[in-house]
Enzyme design. Structure first.
Site, short mmCIF file in Angstrom:
data_model
loop_
_atom_site.label_atom_id
_atom_site.label_comp_id
_atom_site.label_asym_id
_atom_site.label_seq_id
_atom_site.Cartn_x
_atom_site.Cartn_y
_atom_site.Cartn_z
N GLU A 113 0.85 -1.20 0.00
CA GLU A 113 0.00 0.00 0.00
C GLU A 113 0.87 1.24 0.00
OE1 GLU A 113 -2.30 -0.18 3.59
OE2 GLU A 113 -2.95 -2.23 3.16
N LYS A 115 2.19 4.66 1.63
CA LYS A 115 2.33 5.15 3.01
C LYS A 115 1.99 6.63 3.00
CE LYS A 115 5.34 4.93 7.04
NZ LYS A 115 5.03 6.22 7.57
N ASP A 117 1.32 10.37 3.99
CA ASP A 117 2.07 11.22 4.90
C ASP A 117 1.13 12.22 5.57
OD1 ASP A 117 4.15 12.29 6.24
OD2 ASP A 117 4.99 13.38 4.54
N TYR A 224 -6.89 2.36 6.21
CA TYR A 224 -6.02 1.26 5.79
C TYR A 224 -5.94 0.06 6.75
CZ TYR A 224 -2.93 4.26 8.58
OH TYR A 224 -2.41 5.05 9.54
N LYS A 311 10.68 3.59 3.21
CA LYS A 311 10.55 5.05 3.09
C LYS A 311 11.36 5.59 1.92
CE LYS A 311 10.01 7.24 7.07
NZ LYS A 311 9.08 8.20 7.67
N CYS A 405 14.46 48.42 4.27
CA CYS A 405 13.46 47.90 3.33
C CYS A 405 13.95 48.11 1.89
CB CYS A 405 12.14 48.62 3.56
SG CYS A 405 10.90 48.16 2.34
N CYS A 408 11.45 50.85 0.24
CA CYS A 408 11.27 52.25 0.65
C CYS A 408 12.40 52.75 1.54
CB CYS A 408 9.93 52.43 1.34
SG CYS A 408 9.87 51.69 2.98
N CYS A 423 9.04 45.69 7.54
CA CYS A 423 9.15 47.13 7.29
C CYS A 423 7.98 47.81 7.98
CB CYS A 423 9.12 47.39 5.78
SG CYS A 423 8.87 49.13 5.41
N CYS A 429 5.04 52.50 2.29
CA CYS A 429 5.91 51.59 1.52
C CYS A 429 5.10 51.02 0.33
CB CYS A 429 6.37 50.48 2.46
SG CYS A 429 7.37 49.23 1.68
S1 IVH Z 1 -0.62 0.28 8.86
C1 IVH Z 1 0.11 -1.50 13.25
N1 IVH Z 1 -0.79 1.40 6.53
O1 IVH Z 1 2.53 5.09 9.15
C2 IVH Z 1 0.48 -0.44 12.27
N2 IVH Z 1 0.10 2.70 8.29
O2 IVH Z 1 4.90 4.42 11.02
C3 IVH Z 1 -0.66 -0.10 11.41
N3 IVH Z 1 0.70 4.99 7.65
O3 IVH Z 1 1.20 5.28 12.37
C4 IVH Z 1 -0.30 0.92 10.42
N4 IVH Z 1 0.07 4.83 5.54
O4 IVH Z 1 0.13 6.69 10.58
C5 IVH Z 1 -0.41 1.56 7.80
N5 IVH Z 1 -1.06 2.23 4.38
C6 IVH Z 1 -0.68 2.42 5.65
C7 IVH Z 1 -0.16 3.62 6.13
C8 IVH Z 1 0.23 3.73 7.46
C9 IVH Z 1 0.57 5.63 6.47
C10 IVH Z 1 1.26 5.61 8.86
C11 IVH Z 1 0.45 5.41 10.10
C12 IVH Z 1 1.35 4.76 11.10
C13 IVH Z 1 2.70 5.07 10.54
C14 IVH Z 1 3.64 3.98 10.92
#
Ligand code: IVH
Length: 686
Positions: A113, A115, A117, A224, A311, A405, A408, A423, A429
């Site tokens: 999946e 991740k 942010d 998720y 990551k 500035c 001015c 300023c 200005c």
């Molecule tokens: S599963 C038991 N799936 O990443 C852990 N986490 O460092 C369940 N996050 O705290 C997390 N996308 O905030 C999972 N597809 C994804 C995610 C995800 C982002 C974040 C989440 C978690 C952190 C873990």
């Protein structure tokens, strides 16, 4: 309407509107127009306020916010919220796969999946209703942010289908790039510090006390992970598909991988693919699919053994600093901007990076012509993260922050405890004056649209105006005949701005109409440092008129919701300035609104006995504002046109059905301007 009828209608509307929210925000396939949607919602709001006890727990009216939380309750998580172990290399993923296969054998399936942010959130559902939304906190306890989370349209308030009686859905709340850019643009215009990235903005927003402000900012959420005492499915993937059928927003960008090479392919695809996404991701999550196998693997103290995050490194590049520009904003804040040798990052060529303020330059110990590391992800403004000292020549000079500035020449000042230099020559200005004028006429302030697109600049450059109050002294003869040829910097087509009869008439008319703009927006339009739209509203609610506000001391100001030290000081400084007082005095003489609407029109009966239907979008007011104006003059509002309607007040984009009905019943259709003339004492042409 009887109580019983109202109850039935409320139930029907609640269900229908929730369905439409789902079609729009989760499926991205709206079934009705925005206007029709608004009408349904308006009807529900009306019914709920007449019969508050009939409001349902999944009422979509909660989406617009309104509740104010003083302090968030801390609540224990039923299941701890763990984090994932991170990895940055292919080798670490290979190790992970080897460990898994060693425990489980070869019959393994992974779910890959994105991740996301943002911020982790836990949603508790009981009997299909969203009961509680809690942040991660320290993993054991988090903050109850339910009111704020309910404003996120894609999160279902009631589920459909065969969901478990009680369970938690975990997900990530995030800022889509579009809402993030809009928020920062607004903050820049208000002279407020910008959020560094969508993640910080999401964190800040989720912890706001006023859920109505959260609703306007348009957060979103991906779900998720499903957690329950007993999950009636065999695999994580299956549970996600089921969750999708109950109404949750589950991404389509999920893959089942049986071989580790397929996992690597997923990682590689999204390494570049992520640049096209309308939100930020910082990696990929790899999870063992079968619940039974997950259980077998178990957890360490901090994270599950059955999952790992890969990551991505932030995209960065090395380039040379050519110079530093200093830009003066509307509120006088001076922002240093680095000019760079062009470098390709995250799919775009980067030539400039913000340096934010003097502290940032100092922390980097930046010297002219340094080789610098520039970082960029998604939509975020590129930034310099470090200097590569190996390339620094011995005679290089540190970048010095200017003391005067650049526009001015006034000596810059910096308030104690603040990072920004600014300023102080606010009333003379040029970029500040121009910026103040642009802000004053902008849509959310006085909304004098006919002055946009460079016209205000032309008037200013011709020295016909020096400040906002001068606008109201402009005459037809001042403006008629002004013209300027605009040659776009990017080599685009030349454009001529010229003031002919119609243009000038429009300008004079819309200036006249702006005198009806309510107090809170006039207050916002004044451009007081740190007083954005929301703060202006809070101030206008707390103090009935400008005199009261001017007399308020720091303590009184800080007693107002969301107003702290910094804003209070800025308001006091603004009113301590003679020039500002003079401007306000002049604007007041011209007839602008400096007191709350309710007080400004005490019980006028100009519209007594008249019935109105308001439809469409208006230039100077929201529909609600227009409706309360009607009521404050003794008139009545009705939702639909009938033979009893006296006037249809039509804004832009009025529904064709309403117009046809009004025409067929011979009911006068009046414009916003007609209406304003009406309440000013005149009569519309009938
Ligand atoms: S599963 C038991 N799936 O990443 C852990 N986490 O460092 C369940 N996050 O705290 C997390 N996308 O905030 C999972 N597809 C994804 C995610 C995800 C982002 C974040 C989440 C978690 C952190 C873990």
């Amino acid at each position: 309407m009887t109580r019983e009828e109202a109850g039935m209608r409320i139930a029907k509307l609640t269900k229908e509107i929730n369905e439409h929210n789902y079609s729009y925000y989760v499926l991205a396939q709206p079934k009705i127009s925005d206007l029709t949607f608004d009408r349904l919602l308006e009807e529900l709001v009306r019914l709920e306020s007449a019969f508050p006890e009939l409001t349902l727990p999944d009422s979509p009216t909660q989406r617009v916010g309104g509740s104010v939380t003083r302090a968030f309750d801390s609540v224990s998580h039923r299941y701890p919220m763990l984090s994932l172990s991170n990895s940055y290399s292919q080798a670490e993923i290979t190790d992970f796969d080897a460990r898994i296969r060693k425990s489980l054998g070869e019959d393994v399936e992974y779910v890959c999946e994105l991740k996301y942010d943002g911020l982790a959130i836990s949603l508790l559902y009981e009997d299909g209703l969203l009961q509680r939304a809690v942040t991660r906190g320290d993993g054991a306890k988090g903050d109850d942010v339910t009111a704020n989370v309910k404003t996120i349209r894609s999160i279902p308030l009631r589920l459909k289908g065969d969901f478990p009686v009680s369970f938690e859905m975990r997900g990530e709340i995030y800022f889509p790039h579009k809402s993030f850019s809009a928020l920062n643009a607004e903050r820049e215009a208000d002279g407020l510090p910008l959020f560094a990235n969508p993640r910080n903005a999401a964190a800040g927003t989720l912890k706001m006390q006023d859920s109505a402000v959260v609703a306007r900012r348009k957060l979103d959420c991906w779900l998720y992970y499903l957690m329950a005492d007993e999950i009636p499915f065999e695999s994580h993937y299956e549970s996600l598909l089921k969750a999708r059928s109950w109404g949750f927003n589950i991404s389509n960008n999920i893959a089942i991988c049986r071989k580790i090479d397929e996992v690597f392919e997923f990682i590689r695809d999204w390494e570049t693919g992520r640049n096209e996404l309308p939100f930020d991701i910082d990696g990929i999550v790899i999870k063992v699919n079968k619940f039974e196998q997950q259980q077998q693997l178990g957890f360490t103290a901090k994270s599950p053994r059955w999952a790992i995050a890969y990551k991505y490194k932030a995209e960065e590049g090395l380039t040379r600093l050519i110079g530093v520009d200093f830009q003066v904003g509307r509120t006088g804040t001076v922002t240093p901007v680095a000019n760079l040798e062009p470098v390709l990052l995250a799919g775009t060529t980067v030539k400039r990076a913000t340096l934010h303020n003097a502290d940032v330059i100092q922390a980097l110990d930046l010297h002219m012509h340094d080789m610098v590391v520039v970082e960029k992800g998604g939509e975020i403004i590129p930034k310099i993260t470090s200097v590569n000292l190996a390339f620094r020549s011995t005679d290089s000079q540190p970048v010095a922050f200017i003391q005067q500035c650049p526009e001015c020449g006034t000596a810059l000042v910096r308030a104690e405890g603040e990072a920004a230099w600014y300023c102080p020559n606010a009333n003379a200005c040029p970029p500040q004056l121009k910026g103040k004028l642009e802000h004053f006429i902008s849509r959310k302030a006085m909304n004098i649209e006919s002055l946009g697109e460079g016209k205000i600049e032309l008037i200013f450059d011709n020295q016909l105006i020096h400040g906002i109050a001068d606008l109201y002294d402009l005459t037809y003869d001042d403006l008629f005949g002004l013209e300027k040829v605009i040659i776009p910097e990017d080599g685009g087509k030349e454009r001529k701005v010229s003031f002919r009869e119609k243009t000038v008439e429009n300008i004079i008319n819309s200036l006249e109409q702006s005198k009806q703009v309510p107090f809170e927006r006039v207050l916002f339009a004044l451009g007081i440092r740190f007083v954005g739209e929301t703060v202006a509203k809070k101030l206008a609610e707390a103090f009935t008129d400008i005199e009261q506000l001017m007399q308020a001391d720091k303590q009184m100001l800080m007693a107002v919701d969301e107003i702290g030290d910094r804003i209070a000081d800025s308001v006091i400084a603004f009113f301590a300035n003679e020039k500002n007082l003079k401007t306000i005095g002049r604007l007041k003489e011209k007839g602008l609104n400096f007191s709350g609407t309710k007080k400004a029109e005490p019980g006028s009966m100009l519209l007594a006995g008249r019935s109105f239907v308001v439809s469409g979008v208006f230039e100077h007011f929201s529909r609600d504002e227009i409706k309360s104006l009607i009521e404050s003059h003794g008139g009545k509002n009705h939702a639909s046109v009938s033979s009893k309607t006296d006037f249809v007040l039509a804004g832009g984009q009025m529904g064709p059905a309403k117009r046809e009905k009004a025409v067929s019943l011979n009911i006068p259709i009046i414009t916003e301007a007609d209406f304003l003339a009406m309440i000013a004492g005149g009569k519309p042409d009938e």
